[in-house]
Design a protein around this motif. Structure first.
Motif, mmCIF file in Angstrom:
data_model
loop_
_atom_site.group_PDB
_atom_site.id
_atom_site.type_symbol
_atom_site.label_atom_id
_atom_site.label_comp_id
_atom_site.label_asym_id
_atom_site.label_seq_id
_atom_site.Cartn_x
_atom_site.Cartn_y
_atom_site.Cartn_z
ATOM 1 N N GLY A 167 0.668 -1.150 -0.189
ATOM 2 C CA GLY A 167 0.216 -0.205 0.031
ATOM 3 C C GLY A 167 0.933 1.208 0.181
ATOM 4 O O GLY A 167 0.970 2.139 -0.821
ATOM 5 N N PHE A 168 1.848 1.414 0.834
ATOM 6 C CA PHE A 168 3.024 2.316 0.978
ATOM 7 C C PHE A 168 3.520 2.714 -0.514
ATOM 8 O O PHE A 168 4.282 3.661 -0.707
ATOM 9 N N ALA A 169 4.095 1.497 -1.484
ATOM 10 C CA ALA A 169 4.523 1.526 -2.558
ATOM 11 C C ALA A 169 3.722 2.150 -3.553
ATOM 12 O O ALA A 169 4.437 3.266 -4.255
ATOM 13 N N LYS A 170 2.535 1.915 -3.456
ATOM 14 C CA LYS A 170 1.469 2.659 -4.464
ATOM 15 C C LYS A 170 1.364 4.494 -4.008
ATOM 16 O O LYS A 170 1.298 5.204 -4.657
ATOM 17 N N GLU A 171 1.281 4.250 -2.213
ATOM 18 C CA GLU A 171 1.732 5.964 -2.382
ATOM 19 C C GLU A 171 2.848 6.844 -2.494
ATOM 20 O O GLU A 171 2.757 7.891 -2.618
ATOM 21 N N ALA A 172 4.025 6.145 -2.544
ATOM 22 C CA ALA A 172 4.616 6.168 -3.282
ATOM 23 C C ALA A 172 5.067 6.554 -5.107
ATOM 24 O O ALA A 172 6.453 7.207 -4.985
ATOM 25 N N ALA A 173 4.597 6.173 -5.327
ATOM 26 C CA ALA A 173 4.331 5.460 -6.831
ATOM 27 C C ALA A 173 4.873 6.951 -7.658
ATOM 28 O O ALA A 173 4.333 7.630 -7.282
ATOM 29 N N GLY A 174 5.879 6.704 -8.119
ATOM 30 C CA GLY A 174 6.908 7.927 -9.267
ATOM 31 C C GLY A 174 7.408 8.913 -8.590
ATOM 32 O O GLY A 174 7.784 9.930 -8.902
ATOM 33 N N SER A 175 7.551 8.574 -7.811
ATOM 34 C CA SER A 175 8.670 9.737 -6.087
ATOM 35 C C SER A 175 10.349 8.949 -6.303
ATOM 36 O O SER A 175 10.659 10.258 -5.968
ATOM 37 N N GLY A 176 10.209 8.551 -7.030
ATOM 38 C CA GLY A 176 11.754 7.907 -6.396
ATOM 39 C C GLY A 176 11.875 7.213 -5.241
ATOM 40 O O GLY A 176 13.186 6.665 -4.464
ATOM 41 N N VAL A 177 10.398 7.078 -4.421
ATOM 42 C CA VAL A 177 10.708 6.322 -3.811
ATOM 43 C C VAL A 177 10.096 4.643 -3.654
ATOM 44 O O VAL A 177 9.397 4.881 -4.126
ATOM 45 N N THR A 178 11.403 3.814 -3.153
ATOM 46 C CA THR A 178 10.936 2.557 -3.538
ATOM 47 C C THR A 178 10.288 2.320 -1.522
ATOM 48 O O THR A 178 11.644 2.334 -0.656
ATOM 49 N N VAL A 179 9.861 0.750 -2.274
ATOM 50 C CA VAL A 179 8.844 0.400 -0.548
ATOM 51 C C VAL A 179 8.959 -1.009 -0.841
ATOM 52 O O VAL A 179 8.270 -1.264 -1.996
ATOM 53 N N ASN A 180 9.749 -1.901 0.058
ATOM 54 C CA ASN A 180 9.412 -3.133 -0.236
ATOM 55 C C ASN A 180 8.888 -3.329 1.157
ATOM 56 O O ASN A 180 9.725 -3.361 2.126
ATOM 57 N N SER A 181 9.369 -5.476 1.199
ATOM 58 C CA SER A 181 9.309 -5.862 2.591
ATOM 59 C C SER A 181 9.790 -6.921 1.942
ATOM 60 O O SER A 181 10.855 -7.601 0.797
#
Length: 264
Positions: A167-181
């Motif tokens: 969910g937070f990866a979607k929030e960060a989409a296109g920003s240059g921020v990656t979110v993974n588990s």
């Protein structure tokens, strides 16, 4: 592959020992300024000192605080207002029969293992987006996918982290921020040694106890041994790096082949 995290600040939660300390050490070796976190101030400062001595020239700062508590989390953010790399490693586990887990214990596992990570993500993701670069990771577990009968409250919390991460990866989409588990498999830490001895004969020497545990309770493992914390750290350091820029929204496995599926 050369990984250079110079100029980046990383916060690793629950990093006074075990997997968290191994991750903090790996990030420091890659050149990051590393914030070590734990609930106890003295233990946090001691762990930061040991890490600084182990990695000459490393920038290491202690940021004590109980992240399962709103005030403790706010204290950590006050001490460290901005980070480039957030590793949500904090977690608790224990073996307990499913029907004996109380409401209070269910709430505690959600507070510590899930909500603490959500709080810090809310605090640090906006700044990462504004700067156009960041890395957020959640240390999950094979128990997120293969719920263990002996600790379903822990499994529940790790499954929740997979959803939080996506969910937070979607929030960060296109920003240059990656979110993974990161799905960590059965790993050799002091806490796991205690856990192993809850399930096998306490009189067995450790090497034999480990083999019995893997054979009887984790037979799916293709490694057929416990994973060392440094092996988890290697993946986390890579996902924290610039070369991992196209990996986001994923659940990346470092499980020794424990989860018997192609996708995770």
């Amino acid at each position: 592959m050369l990984i250079d995290l110079s100029g980046r600040t990383a916060l690793v939660t629950g990093s006074t020992q075990g997997i968290g300390l191994a991750i903090a050490t790996g990030l420091a070796r890659a050149g990051a300024r590393v914030a070590v976190n734990g609930r106890d101030e003295a233990r946090t400062e001691e762990a930061a000192g040991r890490l600084g001595a182990e990695v000459p020239g490393a920038q290491v700062v202690p940021v004590p605080g109980d992240l399962a508590d709103e005030r403790g989390a706010a204290r950590v953010v006050d001490l460290l207002p901005d980070v480039d790399i957030l590793i949500n490693n904090l977690g608790i586990f224990e073996s307990k029969p499913a029907l004996e887990i109380s409401d209070e214990e269910w709430r505690r596992y959600f507070e510590v293992n899930v909500l603490a990570a959500v709080r810090l993500t809310r605090a640090y993701l906006p700044g990462m987006r504004d700067r156009g670069w960041g890395r957020i990771q959640y240390i999950a577990s094979d128990s997120a996918v293969v719920t263990p009968a002996e600790m379903i409250h822990y499994g529940m919390s790790k499954t929740a982290l997979l959803a939080v991460s996506r969910g937070f990866a979607k929030e960060a989409a296109g920003s240059g921020v990656t979110v993974n588990s990161v799905i960590a498999g059965p790993t050799h830490t002091g806490g796991v040694e205690d856990f192993v001895y809850q399930l096998v004969d306490k009189d067995l020497p450790w090497e034999q106890a480990q083999r019995v545990f893997m054979r009887e309770h984790r037979p799916q493992s293709l490694l057929q041994r416990l994973i060392e914390p440094e092996e988890i750290a290697n993946m986390v350091v890579y996902l924290s790096s610039p070369p991992a820029s196209a990996t986001t929204g994923g659940a990346v496995r470092v499980d020794g082949g424990y989860v018997d599926s192609i996708l995770p």
